[in-house]
Design a protein around this motif. Structure first.
Motif, short mmCIF file in Angstrom:
data_model
loop_
_atom_site.label_atom_id
_atom_site.label_comp_id
_atom_site.label_asym_id
_atom_site.label_seq_id
_atom_site.Cartn_x
_atom_site.Cartn_y
_atom_site.Cartn_z
N ALA A 1 0.83 -1.20 0.00
CA ALA A 1 0.00 0.00 0.00
C ALA A 1 0.87 1.25 0.00
N LEU A 2 1.96 1.21 0.76
CA LEU A 2 2.89 2.34 0.77
C LEU A 2 3.66 2.41 -0.54
N GLU A 3 3.97 1.23 -1.09
CA GLU A 3 4.67 1.20 -2.38
C GLU A 3 3.78 1.76 -3.49
N THR B 1 -9.02 -2.26 -2.95
CA THR B 1 -9.05 -3.42 -2.05
C THR B 1 -7.97 -3.40 -0.97
N ARG B 2 -6.79 -2.85 -1.27
CA ARG B 2 -5.68 -2.96 -0.33
C ARG B 2 -5.27 -1.64 0.31
N VAL B 3 -5.78 -0.54 -0.21
CA VAL B 3 -5.47 0.78 0.36
C VAL B 3 -6.73 1.38 0.99
N LEU C 1 -2.56 8.02 5.31
CA LEU C 1 -1.60 6.99 4.91
C LEU C 1 -0.90 7.46 3.66
N SER C 2 0.43 7.31 3.63
CA SER C 2 1.21 7.72 2.47
C SER C 2 2.47 6.86 2.40
N ALA C 3 3.31 7.14 1.43
CA ALA C 3 4.57 6.42 1.33
C ALA C 3 5.46 6.65 2.54
N GLU C 4 5.22 7.76 3.25
CA GLU C 4 6.02 8.08 4.44
C GLU C 4 5.53 7.36 5.69
N GLY C 5 4.40 6.67 5.60
CA GLY C 5 3.87 5.94 6.74
C GLY C 5 2.47 6.39 7.11
N LEU C 6 2.17 6.37 8.40
CA LEU C 6 0.84 6.69 8.91
C LEU C 6 0.91 7.94 9.77
N LEU D 1 2.38 -1.68 10.88
CA LEU D 1 1.38 -1.08 10.01
C LEU D 1 0.54 -2.13 9.30
N GLY D 2 1.09 -3.33 9.17
CA GLY D 2 0.38 -4.42 8.52
C GLY D 2 -0.37 -5.31 9.49
#
Length: 216
Positions: A16-18, A41-43, A95-100, A184-185
């Motif tokens: 999701a971050l990727e 579905t995943r984000v 939520l972003s590539a940098e985290g939560l 996070l997962g």
């Protein structure tokens, strides 16, 4: 918000971050369309599950549209590089590539709210209570920050007011960011968010009591 109540929240996959890393590199309709099912579905899906579980304590939630408003922006990139959600009972999730990240409070006050906020801050009782709330939260590791802060005192207030730093703010929030990590997962993501939102309630209660909702 009633969606996905039968599905429990288990965090976001690393992909999701990727997804947002890729969107940052290729912010195009082609990339978005190719990954749309994954996004849903995943984000977005896990966020819906999380909001459903948070609803009993923090109220219904709403996910913001993924599309940027580019009408008045030089940056014409069509898609937001983060997933944002708002909680009716107070709170913001991202939520972003940098985290939560998570926040709570009054991010942007309208003119009526701002007037009530300044009057309350200037009042020795209400303003003193706000200082105590901020100090108590700081001891618990939760900082309070202002936003859109004026460079000088707002009109009608002395520059040497004992709470001038607070009076200069046009918004007052708590904010935290968590870098990407294995938790996070997992459902531990919800645990961290709930802990942060609960920790920010003293500020939220002060704002609700002294400022209130936006003017009609």
């Amino acid at each position: 918000m009633a969606q996905n109540r039968w599905v429990s929240f288990h965090g976001w996959p690393a992909e999701a971050l990727e997804f947002y890393e890729g969107l940052g590199a290729d912010n195009s309709k082609t990339y978005w369309t190719k990954h749309l099912e994954f996004y849903e579905t995943r984000v977005r899906g896990p966020m819906l599950e999380l909001l459903a579980e948070l609803e009993p304590e923090f109220g219904p939630g709403k996910i913001f549209r993924p599309y940027r408003d580019v009408r008045f922006s030089k940056d014409k990139s069509p898609y937001k590089t983060h997933l944002g959600a708002w909680l009716e009972g107070g709170g913001y999730l991202q939520l972003s590539a940098e985290g939560l990240a998570a926040g709570s409070g009054y991010y942007q006050m309208d003119s009526g709210q701002l007037d009530r906020f300044r009057r309350a801050v200037a009042n020795d009782v209400a303003g003193g209570r706000l200082l105590s709330v901020i100090a108590e939260m700081a001891k618990a590791g939760i900082g309070v920050v202002g936003r859109d802060t004026l460079k000088t005192a707002p009109r009608g207030y002395p520059k040497d007011h004992p709470r001038i730093e607070l009076l200069r703010h046009k918004g007052l929030i708590t904010w935290t960011e968590w870098e990407p990590a294995a938790w996070l997962g997992t459902a531990a993501a919800k645990t961290r968010i709930v802990g942060f939102l609960r920790g920010g309630l003293p500020l939220r209660h002060w704002l609700d009591d002294n400022v209130g909702p936006p003017s009609a």
